[in-house]
Scaffold this active site. Sequence first.
Site, PDB file in Angstrom:
ATOM      1  N   PRO A 160      -2.720   3.540   6.499  1.00 39.06           N
ATOM      2  CA  PRO A 160      -2.187   2.346   7.174  1.00 39.06           C
ATOM      3  C   PRO A 160      -2.604   1.100   6.405  1.00 39.06           C
ATOM      4  O   PRO A 160      -3.697   1.063   5.827  1.00 39.06           O
ATOM      5  CB  PRO A 160      -2.875   2.381   8.542  1.00 39.06           C
ATOM      6  CG  PRO A 160      -4.093   3.228   8.361  1.00 39.06           C
ATOM      7  CD  PRO A 160      -3.750   4.222   7.289  1.00 39.06           C
ATOM      8  N   ASN A 184     -13.099   4.208  -4.833  1.00 41.12           N
ATOM      9  CA  ASN A 184     -12.796   3.254  -5.900  1.00 41.12           C
ATOM     10  C   ASN A 184     -14.067   2.474  -6.232  1.00 41.12           C
ATOM     11  O   ASN A 184     -15.097   2.661  -5.603  1.00 41.12           O
ATOM     12  CB  ASN A 184     -11.631   2.334  -5.492  1.00 41.12           C
ATOM     13  CG  ASN A 184     -11.966   1.519  -4.265  1.00 41.12           C
ATOM     14  OD1 ASN A 184     -12.853   0.688  -4.282  1.00 41.12           O
ATOM     15  ND2 ASN A 184     -11.247   1.783  -3.161  1.00 41.12           N
ATOM     16  N   ILE A 228      -3.996  -2.182   6.763  1.00 41.38           N
ATOM     17  CA  ILE A 228      -4.734  -2.890   7.823  1.00 41.38           C
ATOM     18  C   ILE A 228      -4.334  -4.367   7.859  1.00 41.38           C
ATOM     19  O   ILE A 228      -4.117  -4.943   8.927  1.00 41.38           O
ATOM     20  CB  ILE A 228      -6.256  -2.717   7.611  1.00 41.38           C
ATOM     21  CG1 ILE A 228      -6.597  -1.228   7.550  1.00 41.38           C
ATOM     22  CG2 ILE A 228      -7.049  -3.409   8.720  1.00 41.38           C
ATOM     23  CD1 ILE A 228      -7.970  -0.916   6.986  1.00 41.38           C
TER      24      ILE A 228
HETATM   25  O1  C5P Z   1      -1.459  -4.139  -1.487  1.00 39.86           O
HETATM   26  P1  C5P Z   1      -2.841  -4.443  -1.929  1.00 39.86           P
HETATM   27  O2  C5P Z   1      -3.798  -3.296  -1.797  1.00 39.86           O
HETATM   28  O3  C5P Z   1      -2.920  -5.080  -3.292  1.00 39.86           O
HETATM   29  O4  C5P Z   1      -3.315  -5.590  -0.917  1.00 39.86           O
HETATM   30  C1  C5P Z   1      -4.592  -6.098  -0.936  1.00 39.86           C
HETATM   31  C2  C5P Z   1      -4.916  -6.712   0.396  1.00 39.86           C
HETATM   32  O5  C5P Z   1      -4.486  -5.873   1.470  1.00 39.86           O
HETATM   33  C3  C5P Z   1      -6.414  -6.873   0.598  1.00 39.86           C
HETATM   34  O6  C5P Z   1      -6.622  -7.984   1.438  1.00 39.86           O
HETATM   35  C4  C5P Z   1      -6.790  -5.557   1.287  1.00 39.86           C
HETATM   36  O7  C5P Z   1      -8.005  -5.664   2.024  1.00 39.86           O
HETATM   37  C5  C5P Z   1      -5.597  -5.318   2.183  1.00 39.86           C
HETATM   38  N1  C5P Z   1      -5.285  -3.908   2.446  1.00 39.86           N
HETATM   39  C6  C5P Z   1      -5.478  -3.397   3.721  1.00 39.86           C
HETATM   40  N2  C5P Z   1      -5.143  -2.075   3.988  1.00 39.86           N
HETATM   41  C7  C5P Z   1      -4.634  -1.290   3.019  1.00 39.86           C
HETATM   42  C8  C5P Z   1      -4.414  -1.811   1.716  1.00 39.86           C
HETATM   43  C9  C5P Z   1      -4.772  -3.121   1.473  1.00 39.86           C
HETATM   44  O8  C5P Z   1      -5.973  -4.108   4.607  1.00 39.86           O
HETATM   45  N3  C5P Z   1      -4.305  -0.041   3.302  1.00 39.86           N
END
Ligand code: C5P
Length: 253
Positions: A160, A64, A162
């Site tokens: 996953p 991305n 995180i």
């Molecule tokens: O659900 P979304 O991607 O919008 O959420 C964004 C937040 O979740 C950010 O803080 C991002 O670093 C974290 N995130 C994560 N692992 C993922 C997806 C998002 O830690 N697989």
Amino acid sequence: MLTVGPNEGDMACGEYGPGRMAEPTEILAAIDAALGGGPLAGRHVIVTSGPTHEPIDPVRYIANRSSGAQGTALAVALRDLGARVTFVTGPASVPPPPGVAVVPVETAQQMLAAVEAALPADAAVMAAAVADWRVANAAGKKLKKDGSGKAPTLEFAENPDILSIVSKASVRPRLVVGFAAETDDVIAHATAKRARKGCDWIVANDVSPATGIMGGTENAVTLISDAGADIWPRLPKDEVARRLAARIAAELG
Ligand code: C5P
């Protein structure tokens, strides 16, 4: 040699740009940190940053457009307040800062493993743009055209989350901060995300094209916590980072 600032912003001469004097609190914090002090001295903070790369085959990947700019600015601001920073970064386009423990990763699964290995921490700030899906049928060898004109079919598996995993971990950091980039109804969506993921704060911003925030140098964020939604003015990304780091320092006491 210790240098602090100059910062970007409004200046007394009426112009806007890099040249503004650093805030006195920031100068004091930098001196403190250089002397081994600072409000976050003795604290360990994990910061995730940048995009992830999810392989399709040994030479291709899904990625991305995250530059890692906001995560890098945060690591710098936390370091400058005296924190020991573990900086878990995907392949970002801005270089990692000096003075932090850099853990380079490529995939979401590697990022999770690196974050788990870095625990325990006093705070975790998840600024990475983690890919939601990885390629489940990634090829061990380079995919080749076979002359049939048929394109390969990629299958996806969910990565996953995180932020959710760290928010629910048994060795949970005292403060877990997530980010939410939204294009509409920012506060409602970010508030729901905070509840769903179980983090303490969500730093929400409107990335709809009209704002010019995506890929730009400024950010306009709303900090969502137990106390409600705190709307910040539009600021350079490193100023957003400094304010957030100061809030984290205040929260950790
Ligand atoms: O659900 P979304 O991607 O919008 O959420 C964004 C937040 O979740 C950010 O803080 C991002 O670093 C974290 N995130 C994560 N692992 C993922 C997806 C998002 O830690 N697989």
